[in-house]
Scaffold this motif. Structure first.
Motif, PDB file in Angstrom:
ATOM      1  N   ILE A 101       9.370  15.854 -48.458  1.00  0.00           N
ATOM      2  CA  ILE A 101       8.538  17.053 -48.495  1.00  0.00           C
ATOM      3  C   ILE A 101       7.264  16.849 -47.675  1.00  0.00           C
ATOM      4  O   ILE A 101       6.797  17.758 -46.978  1.00  0.00           O
ATOM      5  CB  ILE A 101       8.200  17.441 -49.949  1.00  0.00           C
ATOM      6  N   GLU A 102       6.682  15.648 -47.727  1.00  0.00           N
ATOM      7  CA  GLU A 102       5.505  15.357 -46.899  1.00  0.00           C
ATOM      8  C   GLU A 102       5.844  15.509 -45.416  1.00  0.00           C
ATOM      9  O   GLU A 102       5.057  16.047 -44.636  1.00  0.00           O
ATOM     10  CB  GLU A 102       4.989  13.946 -47.181  1.00  0.00           C
ATOM     11  N   ILE A 103       7.026  15.025 -45.033  1.00  0.00           N
ATOM     12  CA  ILE A 103       7.457  15.147 -43.634  1.00  0.00           C
ATOM     13  C   ILE A 103       7.662  16.615 -43.274  1.00  0.00           C
ATOM     14  O   ILE A 103       7.222  17.080 -42.223  1.00  0.00           O
ATOM     15  CB  ILE A 103       8.752  14.340 -43.400  1.00  0.00           C
ATOM     16  N   ALA A 104       8.314  17.356 -44.173  1.00  0.00           N
ATOM     17  CA  ALA A 104       8.561  18.778 -43.921  1.00  0.00           C
ATOM     18  C   ALA A 104       7.247  19.546 -43.762  1.00  0.00           C
ATOM     19  O   ALA A 104       7.103  20.389 -42.867  1.00  0.00           O
ATOM     20  CB  ALA A 104       9.387  19.368 -45.064  1.00  0.00           C
ATOM     21  N   LEU A 105       6.276  19.255 -44.630  1.00  0.00           N
ATOM     22  CA  LEU A 105       4.976  19.922 -44.550  1.00  0.00           C
ATOM     23  C   LEU A 105       4.248  19.565 -43.254  1.00  0.00           C
ATOM     24  O   LEU A 105       3.544  20.404 -42.673  1.00  0.00           O
ATOM     25  CB  LEU A 105       4.118  19.548 -45.762  1.00  0.00           C
ATOM     26  N   SER A 106       4.417  18.324 -42.794  1.00  0.00           N
ATOM     27  CA  SER A 106       3.803  17.910 -41.530  1.00  0.00           C
ATOM     28  C   SER A 106       4.404  18.687 -40.361  1.00  0.00           C
ATOM     29  O   SER A 106       3.683  19.160 -39.472  1.00  0.00           O
ATOM     30  CB  SER A 106       3.989  16.410 -41.314  1.00  0.00           C
ATOM     31  N   TYR A 107       5.732  18.840 -40.373  1.00  0.00           N
ATOM     32  CA  TYR A 107       6.384  19.638 -39.323  1.00  0.00           C
ATOM     33  C   TYR A 107       5.884  21.088 -39.367  1.00  0.00           C
ATOM     34  O   TYR A 107       5.608  21.697 -38.327  1.00  0.00           O
ATOM     35  CB  TYR A 107       7.902  19.623 -39.507  1.00  0.00           C
TER      36      TYR A 107
ATOM     37  N   ASN B 162      16.422  20.505 -40.607  1.00  0.00           N
ATOM     38  CA  ASN B 162      16.847  20.128 -41.960  1.00  0.00           C
ATOM     39  C   ASN B 162      15.655  19.852 -42.871  1.00  0.00           C
ATOM     40  O   ASN B 162      15.665  20.220 -44.050  1.00  0.00           O
ATOM     41  CB  ASN B 162      17.756  18.895 -41.904  1.00  0.00           C
ATOM     42  N   TYR B 163      14.631  19.219 -42.330  1.00  0.00           N
ATOM     43  CA  TYR B 163      13.418  18.972 -43.130  1.00  0.00           C
ATOM     44  C   TYR B 163      12.711  20.291 -43.473  1.00  0.00           C
ATOM     45  O   TYR B 163      12.309  20.515 -44.606  1.00  0.00           O
ATOM     46  CB  TYR B 163      12.458  18.044 -42.392  1.00  0.00           C
ATOM     47  N   LEU B 164      12.555  21.156 -42.476  1.00  0.00           N
ATOM     48  CA  LEU B 164      11.842  22.416 -42.697  1.00  0.00           C
ATOM     49  C   LEU B 164      12.551  23.284 -43.742  1.00  0.00           C
ATOM     50  O   LEU B 164      11.897  23.992 -44.517  1.00  0.00           O
ATOM     51  CB  LEU B 164      11.718  23.181 -41.377  1.00  0.00           C
ATOM     52  N   ARG B 165      13.861  23.223 -43.789  1.00  0.00           N
ATOM     53  CA  ARG B 165      14.617  24.040 -44.751  1.00  0.00           C
ATOM     54  C   ARG B 165      14.344  23.615 -46.190  1.00  0.00           C
ATOM     55  O   ARG B 165      14.508  24.410 -47.120  1.00  0.00           O
ATOM     56  CB  ARG B 165      16.114  23.953 -44.447  1.00  0.00           C
TER      57      ARG B 165
ATOM     58  N   ARG C  63       9.628  14.785 -54.299  1.00  0.00           N
ATOM     59  CA  ARG C  63       8.472  13.952 -53.976  1.00  0.00           C
ATOM     60  C   ARG C  63       8.331  12.804 -54.961  1.00  0.00           C
ATOM     61  O   ARG C  63       7.910  11.714 -54.603  1.00  0.00           O
ATOM     62  CB  ARG C  63       7.197  14.796 -53.999  1.00  0.00           C
ATOM     63  N   ASP C  64       8.701  13.058 -56.232  1.00  0.00           N
ATOM     64  CA  ASP C  64       8.580  12.032 -57.262  1.00  0.00           C
ATOM     65  C   ASP C  64       9.797  11.116 -57.329  1.00  0.00           C
ATOM     66  O   ASP C  64       9.845  10.200 -58.149  1.00  0.00           O
ATOM     67  CB  ASP C  64       8.360  12.689 -58.632  1.00  0.00           C
TER      68      ASP C  64
ATOM     69  N   ALA D 217      -2.741  12.827 -36.064  1.00  0.00           N
ATOM     70  CA  ALA D 217      -2.525  12.404 -37.445  1.00  0.00           C
ATOM     71  C   ALA D 217      -1.130  12.786 -37.919  1.00  0.00           C
ATOM     72  O   ALA D 217      -0.421  11.988 -38.538  1.00  0.00           O
ATOM     73  CB  ALA D 217      -3.578  13.024 -38.355  1.00  0.00           C
ATOM     74  N   LEU D 218      -0.727  14.011 -37.636  1.00  0.00           N
ATOM     75  CA  LEU D 218       0.576  14.484 -38.086  1.00  0.00           C
ATOM     76  C   LEU D 218       1.716  13.728 -37.410  1.00  0.00           C
ATOM     77  O   LEU D 218       2.641  13.253 -38.073  1.00  0.00           O
ATOM     78  CB  LEU D 218       0.710  15.985 -37.825  1.00  0.00           C
TER      79      LEU D 218
END
Length: 302
Positions: free
Chosen positions: A139-145, A172-175, A188-189, A126-127
């Motif tokens: 942020i959704e991508i970062a949370l998935s990582y 970069n996403y995780l940061r 996110r908005d 799923a991830l």
């Protein structure tokens, strides 16, 4: 045309096979598993439950309605993917928007690929699949990582191989998750971009992050201007946005009153005054809930 009819009939036949208690397939070694696993089957929507591992949390009602209209007109173009839990019980792996939109239309069945996977495999599928989507926010991508790291114990190098992204991109996403939650919500908005977020990471103090974030919103700063503002802050330790040519320093009566506005609305309120004495008051908000809170304050003041 004959091929399409044959394919649809095959899907219905396999659906009947799955509903037969004597053919309750639980693993790839079970009888008739090869006829089901990896095939497209017309599956009852009532047999499907949503995936608790779904990384996506925001579903636009407007986009769901648009997708529902498309499904009503053209049908399901891309099947969803589910994993079999037990007899007549399945869980979504991917395709929740299609699943939700099909329910809105009132469909009874949906074409689905059948998989057999344990919870960890399901989470990873799923991830990884959702990370590949184009409409996830940063942020959704970062949370998935982060979930792949925490729950699947993947290293950034392993994630790079699984999702086909450079390790530096993943980093970069995780940061972004180091940003203040209000700023994450703003990203996110869609109030600020990932570029704005990456620039703000250079400021460790989250109070200052928020101050700069509000300056970005109030002055509609580009990423480049935001980076310049942060460079100046790191040099002078002062958050200062240059005034535009058509504005001048606020008069004393505004300076005295702006604190009252800020305290009442719970945000730093921006006031701009032009040379002819006219001006505007800007009240920032960070989410739909925040907007409704401010609206109630204004309505209550009448």
């Amino acid at each position: 045309m004959a091929k399409a009819t044959k394919k649809q009939a095959l899907g219905r036949g396999l659906s009947a096979l799955l509903k037969d208690p004597e053919n309750d397939i639980q693993s790839v070694q079970d009888k008739n598993a090869d006829k089901v696993i990896g095939n497209i089957i017309e599956l009852d929507l009532d047999f499907i439950e949503v995936n608790p591992f779904q990384p996506r949390t925001n579903f636009s009602e407007e986009s769901l309605q648009e997708l529902a209209s498309s499904i009503k007109e053209l049908g399901i173009i891309q099947p969803i993917t589910v994993r079999k839990l037990s007899l007549n019980k399945y869980q979504l792996v991917s395709g929740e928007r299609r699943f939700r939109a099909s329910k809105l239309v009132g469909l009874e069945t949906i074409p689905a690929y059948i998989r057999i996977a344990n919870d960890q495999e399901s989470l990873e599928m799923a991830l990884v699949e959702n990370i590949q989507r184009q409409d996830l926010d940063p942020i959704e991508i970062a949370l998935s990582y982060q979930r792949l790291i925490d729950e699947i114990n993947l290293t950034q190098e392993q994630m790079s191989e699984r999702v086909g992204k450079k390790r530096s991109t993943i980093t970069n996403y995780l940061r972004l998750l180091k940003l203040d939650p209000i700023i994450q919500t703003g990203m996110r908005d869609g109030f600020i971009s990932m570029g704005h977020g990456r620039a703000l990471i250079a400021v460790e103090d989250q109070t200052v992050q928020l101050d700069i974030y509000e300056k970005i919103l109030q002055n509609e700063l580009s990423v480049r201007n935001t980076e310049a503002l942060i460079r100046n802050y790191n040099t002078s330790k002062e958050v200062k946005v240059p005034s535009k040519d058509n504005t001048e320093e606020a008069p004393k009566y505004i300076k005295k009153g702006i604190g009252v506005f800020s305290e009442y609305f719970g945000h730093k309120i921006d006031v701009k005054v032009s040379k002819n004495g006219k001006g505007k008051i800007t009240i920032p908000f960070h989410s739909e809930e925040d907007f409704n809170r401010i609206k109630k304050l204004i309505q209550g003041a009448k």
